[in-house]
Design a protein around this motif. Structure first.
Motif, PDB file in Angstrom:
ATOM      1  N   VAL A 262       0.818  -1.212   0.000  1.00 57.39           N
ATOM      2  CA  VAL A 262       0.000   0.000   0.000  1.00 57.39           C
ATOM      3  C   VAL A 262       0.856   1.268   0.000  1.00 57.39           C
ATOM      4  CG1 VAL A 262      -2.003  -1.074   1.090  1.00 57.39           C
ATOM      5  CG2 VAL A 262      -0.189  -0.096   2.528  1.00 57.39           C
ATOM      6  N   SER A 263       2.153   1.106  -0.139  1.00 55.50           N
ATOM      7  CA  SER A 263       3.050   2.254  -0.227  1.00 55.50           C
ATOM      8  C   SER A 263       4.043   2.024  -1.360  1.00 55.50           C
ATOM      9  CB  SER A 263       3.806   2.477   1.093  1.00 55.50           C
ATOM     10  OG  SER A 263       4.588   1.335   1.402  1.00 55.50           O
ATOM     11  N   SER A 264       4.667   3.107  -1.809  1.00 51.32           N
ATOM     12  CA  SER A 264       5.555   3.028  -2.975  1.00 51.32           C
ATOM     13  C   SER A 264       6.867   3.745  -2.734  1.00 51.32           C
ATOM     14  CB  SER A 264       4.864   3.628  -4.206  1.00 51.32           C
ATOM     15  OG  SER A 264       3.667   2.943  -4.509  1.00 51.32           O
ATOM     16  N   GLU A 265       7.909   3.246  -3.376  1.00 57.09           N
ATOM     17  CA  GLU A 265       9.234   3.844  -3.284  1.00 57.09           C
ATOM     18  C   GLU A 265       9.741   4.355  -4.628  1.00 57.09           C
ATOM     19  OE1 GLU A 265      11.728   0.792  -1.692  1.00 57.09           O
ATOM     20  OE2 GLU A 265      11.070   1.125   0.381  1.00 57.09           O
ATOM     21  N   TRP A 266       9.130   3.913  -5.721  1.00 57.89           N
ATOM     22  CA  TRP A 266       9.636   4.220  -7.060  1.00 57.89           C
ATOM     23  C   TRP A 266       8.636   5.077  -7.829  1.00 57.89           C
ATOM     24  CZ3 TRP A 266      14.539   2.804  -8.432  1.00 57.89           C
ATOM     25  CH2 TRP A 266      15.164   1.839  -7.630  1.00 57.89           C
TER      26      TRP A 266
END
Length: 301
Positions: A262-266
């Motif tokens: 549910v979270s993103s880094e890219w």
């Protein structure tokens, strides 16, 4: 006497003609020099504008990094209603009293809302399970299935492994797949909204992914169910965790929790600047990790 007068007159006429020829040649030479100088000036001004446009694009990239940094500090999950997800269209950029204006357009895309094709191969060996996901996704997009195999083979060719050497250059964007069997500009343009190329295995963000990507990535989740979940989500019922996502499926047989987050880094940043007659564009891949601003992994003009 008369003959001498004719001779003198002819000589004077030849002198006048010679002078006219010299003047004409000088005029032509001067015009050519002026034309070259004008062209050189236009070229220099064009290069100056292009340099300024590139600096403005770099400023837009730095702005994107700040936006994503602040989003991570304020939100535990990555959602499509955040400020980073709002595109900018023809934002006027200038200084007071400056008649020349630049216009900036840009957007930030969550690359973890897409299927990461890097996982199609591990150390140069195509992974059948990942390939099956891509084939299902492409079938839902009405793209011929053989293109999926060609994509997997192209990814494998960029990797090294035990007794395996890379035989093709690395990939950055979906356009780098042009030239493989079955890939056209239209297909690449369609796939750019559903596929990403990230240098490590990543989860798919349920808060930003399309119904097509979710359905293809989660075994047992049909497209109609995925669309229902996406509709709920986009009305404000965001997923707080991967467990929250699977609980809403009301089907304990559906798992694949390691694929969903549910979270993103890219993130991919795309920008364009128009300054007079000059247009400049840029793409960049940002990696948000730790507590600092996102790192720039690559920039492509």
């Amino acid at each position: 006497m008369i003959r001498c007068l004719h001779t003198r007159t002819r000589q004077q006429g030849m002198a006048i003609i010679g002078a006219l020829v010299v003047v004409a040649a000088a005029s032509v030479t001067t015009a050519a020099i002026m034309e070259r100088q004008t062209l050189l000036a236009d070229t220099l001004f064009g290069e100056l504008d292009r340099t300024q446009a590139k600096w403005l694009l770099r400023g837009g990239l730095d702005w994107s990094r700040i936006i994503l940094f602040n989003d991570a500090r304020r939100n535990a999950v990555t959602r499509k209603d955040a400020i980073w997800a709002q595109p900018v269209f023809r934002l006027e950029v200038g200084t007071p009293g400056d008649a020349r204006k630049a216009y900036f357009s840009g957007q930030i895309e969550d690359e973890q809302s897409k299927f990461n094709i890097w996982g199609l191969s591990v150390q140069g060996i195509v992974q059948p399970e990942e390939l099956a996901i891509l084939e299902k996704l492409m079938a839902g997009l009405h793209i011929p299935a053989p293109a999926a195999t060609a994509i997997a083979q192209r990814v494998a060719a960029t990797q090294t492994g035990q007794h395996i050497e890379a035989t093709a250059p690395g990939l950055r964007t979906i356009d780098d797949l042009l030239g493989i069997e079955g890939m056209t500009h239209d297909i690449a343009a369609t796939l750019a909204g559903y596929l990403s190329i990230l240098p490590q295995r990543t989860t798919i963000n349920a808060n930003t992914a399309s119904a097509e990507v979710l359905s293809a990535s989660v075994p047992g989740l049909d497209l109609a169910q995925a669309r229902g979940l996406v509709d709920q989500r986009d009305r404000g019922q965001w997923f707080n965790s991967s467990a929250d996502f699977f609980n809403r499926l009301d089907n304990t047989a559906i798992t694949a929790r390691n694929r969903i987050g549910v979270s993103s880094e890219w993130f991919k940043v795309t920008g364009a600047v128009t300054l007079d007659r000059v247009e400049a564009g840029m793409q960049a891949l940002l990696h948000r990790q730790g507590g600092g601003p996102p790192l720039i992994r690559w920039i492509k003009d």
